[in-house]
Scaffold this active site. Structure first.
Site, mmCIF file in Angstrom:
data_model
loop_
_atom_site.group_PDB
_atom_site.id
_atom_site.type_symbol
_atom_site.label_atom_id
_atom_site.label_comp_id
_atom_site.label_asym_id
_atom_site.label_seq_id
_atom_site.Cartn_x
_atom_site.Cartn_y
_atom_site.Cartn_z
ATOM 1 N N HIS A 102 0.833 -1.196 0.000
ATOM 2 C CA HIS A 102 0.000 0.000 0.000
ATOM 3 C C HIS A 102 0.867 1.245 0.000
ATOM 4 O O HIS A 102 2.015 1.222 0.425
ATOM 5 C CB HIS A 102 -0.968 0.008 1.189
ATOM 6 C CG HIS A 102 -0.311 -0.029 2.530
ATOM 7 N ND1 HIS A 102 0.279 -1.163 3.058
ATOM 8 C CD2 HIS A 102 -0.156 0.937 3.460
ATOM 9 C CE1 HIS A 102 0.759 -0.898 4.249
ATOM 10 N NE2 HIS A 102 0.515 0.391 4.527
ATOM 11 N N HIS A 104 0.754 5.415 1.011
ATOM 12 C CA HIS A 104 0.087 6.477 1.759
ATOM 13 C C HIS A 104 0.139 7.767 0.948
ATOM 14 O O HIS A 104 1.194 8.121 0.424
ATOM 15 C CB HIS A 104 0.801 6.743 3.091
ATOM 16 C CG HIS A 104 0.803 5.589 4.027
ATOM 17 N ND1 HIS A 104 -0.049 5.514 5.108
ATOM 18 C CD2 HIS A 104 1.553 4.460 4.062
ATOM 19 C CE1 HIS A 104 0.186 4.386 5.762
ATOM 20 N NE2 HIS A 104 1.152 3.734 5.144
#
Length: 141
Positions: A102, A104
């Site tokens: 992932h 941010h």
């Protein structure tokens, strides 16, 4: 280490855990962090089963980063930010806490400090309002 099918982001992808979605396509999902470092802190995840940067296909990584590139300026705009911090961690020693790749996207305003990581769970109504604001900038509201 093998990909853990029960990590929190895998559960989000399966719809077992709700999220404040701001964007989704065939390869990625973007939603708000429930413990944001700033208002509008979003996570962009791959739908590929990848623990980290080393585990994803080159095509999957290209798709993930294209979405980050598209969303970051829209989130910046929606939140009235002066800049955007893009962060991606690989391994516990680097600060990775969820072992599903992932990225941010953290909007930043001059003179405002980031909240401490994992400091507090944000109010769900506030997250809903922020996600609506960002989706409106994306034209998906």
């Amino acid at each position: 280490m093998a990909y853990d099918e029960n990590n929190v982001f895998a559960k989000v992808l399966r719809g077992e855990i709700p999220c404040h979605k701001i964007y989704e396509d065939n390869d990625t999902l973007a939603f708000l962090d429930i413990m944001p470092r700033s208002d509008g802190h979003a996570l962009v995840i791959t739908k590929e089963k990848a623990r980290d940067l080393y585990d994803i296909s080159p095509a999957g990584l290209a798709k993930l980063m294209a979405v980050v590139q598209t969303l970051a300026p829209k989130i910046k705009q929606a939140m009235g930010a002066d800049g955007v911090l893009i962060a991606q961690f690989n391994g516990a020693a680097a600060g990775q806490t969820v072992f599903h790749l992932h990225v941010h996207i953290i909007p930043r305003k001059e003179g405002e400090s980031l909240r401490p990581e994992g400091a507090r769970m944000e109010d769900q109504a506030k997250l809903a309002a922020v996600s609506e604001k960002i989706r409106a900038k994306l034209g998906t509201g």
